[in-house]
Design a protein around this motif. Structure first.
Motif, PDB file in Angstrom:
ATOM      1  N   ILE A   1       0.849  -1.199   0.000  1.00  0.00           N
ATOM      2  CA  ILE A   1       0.000   0.000   0.000  1.00  0.00           C
ATOM      3  C   ILE A   1       0.880   1.243   0.000  1.00  0.00           C
ATOM      4  CG2 ILE A   1      -1.703   1.326   1.342  1.00  0.00           C
ATOM      5  CD1 ILE A   1      -2.795  -1.418   2.303  1.00  0.00           C
ATOM      6  N   LYS A   2       1.933   1.200   0.825  1.00  0.00           N
ATOM      7  CA  LYS A   2       2.831   2.355   0.916  1.00  0.00           C
ATOM      8  C   LYS A   2       3.482   2.650  -0.422  1.00  0.00           C
ATOM      9  CE  LYS A   2       4.158   2.537   5.752  1.00  0.00           C
ATOM     10  NZ  LYS A   2       5.231   2.258   6.698  1.00  0.00           N
ATOM     11  N   LYS A   3       3.754   1.586  -1.184  1.00  0.00           N
ATOM     12  CA  LYS A   3       4.399   1.796  -2.472  1.00  0.00           C
ATOM     13  C   LYS A   3       3.432   2.383  -3.488  1.00  0.00           C
ATOM     14  CE  LYS A   3       8.221  -1.420  -2.216  1.00  0.00           C
ATOM     15  NZ  LYS A   3       8.646  -2.781  -2.400  1.00  0.00           N
ATOM     16  N   ILE A   4       2.153   1.988  -3.387  1.00  0.00           N
ATOM     17  CA  ILE A   4       1.159   2.463  -4.364  1.00  0.00           C
ATOM     18  C   ILE A   4       0.814   3.936  -4.100  1.00  0.00           C
ATOM     19  CG2 ILE A   4      -1.230   2.166  -5.184  1.00  0.00           C
ATOM     20  CD1 ILE A   4      -0.821  -0.883  -4.420  1.00  0.00           C
ATOM     21  N   ILE A   5       0.614   4.288  -2.820  1.00  0.00           N
ATOM     22  CA  ILE A   5       0.234   5.674  -2.492  1.00  0.00           C
ATOM     23  C   ILE A   5       1.479   6.555  -2.497  1.00  0.00           C
ATOM     24  CG2 ILE A   5      -0.799   7.178  -0.738  1.00  0.00           C
ATOM     25  CD1 ILE A   5      -2.351   4.717   0.271  1.00  0.00           C
TER      26      ILE A   5
ATOM     27  N   LYS B   1       3.754  11.903  -0.617  1.00  0.00           N
ATOM     28  CA  LYS B   1       3.155  13.180  -0.178  1.00  0.00           C
ATOM     29  C   LYS B   1       1.682  13.017   0.179  1.00  0.00           C
ATOM     30  CE  LYS B   1       6.077  16.710  -2.093  1.00  0.00           C
ATOM     31  NZ  LYS B   1       6.317  17.650  -3.161  1.00  0.00           N
ATOM     32  N   ILE B   2       0.967  12.217  -0.626  1.00  0.00           N
ATOM     33  CA  ILE B   2      -0.459  12.006  -0.348  1.00  0.00           C
ATOM     34  C   ILE B   2      -0.614  11.204   0.945  1.00  0.00           C
ATOM     35  CG2 ILE B   2      -2.590  10.917  -1.177  1.00  0.00           C
ATOM     36  CD1 ILE B   2      -1.633  11.587  -4.029  1.00  0.00           C
ATOM     37  N   GLY B   3       0.227  10.173   1.093  1.00  0.00           N
ATOM     38  CA  GLY B   3       0.202   9.360   2.314  1.00  0.00           C
ATOM     39  C   GLY B   3       0.427  10.226   3.544  1.00  0.00           C
ATOM     40  N   LYS B   4       1.350  11.165   3.419  1.00  0.00           N
ATOM     41  CA  LYS B   4       1.683  12.053   4.543  1.00  0.00           C
ATOM     42  C   LYS B   4       0.467  12.924   4.915  1.00  0.00           C
ATOM     43  CE  LYS B   4       5.429  15.111   5.845  1.00  0.00           C
ATOM     44  NZ  LYS B   4       6.506  15.960   5.369  1.00  0.00           N
ATOM     45  N   LYS B   5      -0.240  13.408   3.880  1.00  0.00           N
ATOM     46  CA  LYS B   5      -1.438  14.235   4.125  1.00  0.00           C
ATOM     47  C   LYS B   5      -2.513  13.435   4.833  1.00  0.00           C
ATOM     48  CE  LYS B   5      -1.871  18.242   1.336  1.00  0.00           C
ATOM     49  NZ  LYS B   5      -2.004  18.766   0.033  1.00  0.00           N
ATOM     50  N   ILE B   6      -2.728  12.207   4.341  1.00  0.00           N
ATOM     51  CA  ILE B   6      -3.774  11.358   4.944  1.00  0.00           C
ATOM     52  C   ILE B   6      -3.433  11.087   6.413  1.00  0.00           C
ATOM     53  CG2 ILE B   6      -4.852   9.057   4.910  1.00  0.00           C
ATOM     54  CD1 ILE B   6      -4.397   9.075   1.832  1.00  0.00           C
TER      55      ILE B   6
ATOM     56  N   ILE C   1      -4.154  14.185   8.591  1.00  0.00           N
ATOM     57  CA  ILE C   1      -5.584  14.389   8.887  1.00  0.00           C
ATOM     58  C   ILE C   1      -6.037  13.399   9.958  1.00  0.00           C
ATOM     59  CG2 ILE C   1      -7.932  14.217   7.942  1.00  0.00           C
ATOM     60  CD1 ILE C   1      -6.625  15.114   5.201  1.00  0.00           C
ATOM     61  N   TRP C   2      -5.616  12.146   9.802  1.00  0.00           N
ATOM     62  CA  TRP C   2      -5.998  11.109  10.769  1.00  0.00           C
ATOM     63  C   TRP C   2      -5.450  11.427  12.161  1.00  0.00           C
ATOM     64  CZ3 TRP C   2      -8.936   7.845  12.865  1.00  0.00           C
ATOM     65  CH2 TRP C   2      -8.478   6.884  13.757  1.00  0.00           C
ATOM     66  N   GLN C   3      -4.184  11.860  12.218  1.00  0.00           N
ATOM     67  CA  GLN C   3      -3.574  12.160  13.515  1.00  0.00           C
ATOM     68  C   GLN C   3      -4.292  13.321  14.204  1.00  0.00           C
ATOM     69  OE1 GLN C   3       0.635  11.202  11.750  1.00  0.00           O
ATOM     70  NE2 GLN C   3       0.900  12.264  13.657  1.00  0.00           N
ATOM     71  N   ARG C   4      -4.623  14.345  13.432  1.00  0.00           N
ATOM     72  CA  ARG C   4      -5.301  15.503  14.029  1.00  0.00           C
ATOM     73  C   ARG C   4      -6.673  15.108  14.576  1.00  0.00           C
ATOM     74  NH1 ARG C   4      -2.633  18.278  10.022  1.00  0.00           N
ATOM     75  NH2 ARG C   4      -4.313  18.121   8.503  1.00  0.00           N
ATOM     76  N   THR C   5      -7.390  14.272  13.809  1.00  0.00           N
ATOM     77  CA  THR C   5      -8.731  13.841  14.217  1.00  0.00           C
ATOM     78  C   THR C   5      -8.642  12.986  15.478  1.00  0.00           C
ATOM     79  OG1 THR C   5      -9.197  13.708  11.863  1.00  0.00           O
ATOM     80  CG2 THR C   5     -10.850  12.756  13.339  1.00  0.00           C
ATOM     81  N   GLN C   6      -7.710  12.055  15.477  1.00  0.00           N
ATOM     82  CA  GLN C   6      -7.566  11.128  16.591  1.00  0.00           C
ATOM     83  C   GLN C   6      -7.171  11.854  17.877  1.00  0.00           C
ATOM     84  OE1 GLN C   6      -5.312   6.973  16.755  1.00  0.00           O
ATOM     85  NE2 GLN C   6      -3.924   8.679  16.719  1.00  0.00           N
TER      86      GLN C   6
END
Ligand SMILES: [Zn+2]
Length: 269
Positions: free
Chosen positions: A5-9, A12-17, A20-25
């Motif tokens: 998954i890490k290779k496909i995404i 930079k996009i992975g970092k953004k996702i 967002i998840w960290q801020r929400t959590q």
């Protein structure tokens, strides 16, 4: 699977996702009991981390096993990272002096911290490990045969690496070789509270066996109280910093560090 998954995404996009998840959590965990020195946020509790294996309990391996309040919900610093941060803040010149710094097997929050310091010349690298995913900006290195010239660095961070290395004495002497006189290194390893002598056996090679005997599928030993001697054999002078005893007055409980963990500060005359 995770690696795929890490290779496909794209990175930079992975970092953004992740952001967002960290801020929400983090919102769910906000409170006043604990404070992360890296991101400055405060929480009612932190995330648990680590996993248990019988040998970890049996040999009382410090800093290993399942731990409550281990990971910062906002920036993902670990209890180990926070301990190092507090040491650096209180006892080092890394925030102010011009220093050449190398970080082997870099971990997230310390990388972000060191990358933000304009006064240091910072390099990071990891020991190559098959099956692991590495982003392209990371340099893979062999710690038993470093390509750096003698006395190249003022500071070395090499945490939770030596327990993976077969010839750890060679690695220690390489670290000593690339350190400048007057320089220092932080060389943390998981260490047993009850073993006087380091336990290792080169015949234990399978992942399952290593989990049983060493507490992790890719560890090749459990260090005992003689860890310091082994470092000294390579030439280092070792100072053991014991936060539970030495930092009593500083209200360190709020930083959710493991007070049992001893910091191994290695220096070169
Ligand atoms: Zn944090």
């Amino acid at each position: 699977m995770k690696s795929k998954i890490k290779k496909i995404i794209p990175f930079k996009i992975g970092k953004k996702i992740r952001g967002i998840w960290q801020r929400t959590q983090a919102v769910y965990y906000y409170g006043n009991k604990y404070e992360c020195p890296f991101c400055g946020n405060t929480f009612r509790k932190m995330l648990p981390g680590g996993y248990d294996l019988p040998v970890i309990k049996e040999k009382q391996i410090i800093g290993a096993g399942r731990r409550a309040n281990c990971i910062c919900p906002r920036c993902y610093s670990t209890d180990r990272d926070r301990l190092i941060y507090l040491y650096l803040k209180n006892s080092s010149s890394i925030f102010t002096n011009q220093l050449d710094v190398i970080h082997i097997a870099p971990s997230g929050s310390l990388v972000a911290l060191f990358s933000s310091l304009k006064n240091i010349n910072y390099q990071s690298g990891v020991k190559y490990h098959e099956g692991f995913y590495y982003s392209k900006d990371i340099t893979l290195i062999d710690i038993t045969k470093l390509s750096f010239k003698d006395q190249s660095f003022d500071v070395i961070f090499c945490n939770h690496v030596l327990e993976h290395i077969h010839d750890d004495r060679k690695a220690m002497s390489e670290l000593y070789r690339i350190l400048r006189p007057g320089g220092w290194a932080i060389l943390q390893v998981p260490i047993s509270n009850i073993l006087d002598k380091t336990y290792e056996d080169p015949n234990i090679t399978g992942s399952k066996e290593r989990e049983v005997y060493f507490g992790q599928f890719d560890h090749v030993r459990i260090y005992g109280k003689d860890y310091t001697n082994r470092l000294e054999e390579s030439g280092f002078k070792i100072q053991e910093v014991k936060p539970a005893i030495e930092w009593k007055e500083n209200n360190i409980d709020k930083y959710a560090i493991n007070k049992e963990e001893v910091l191994f500060i290695a220096s070169k005359d």
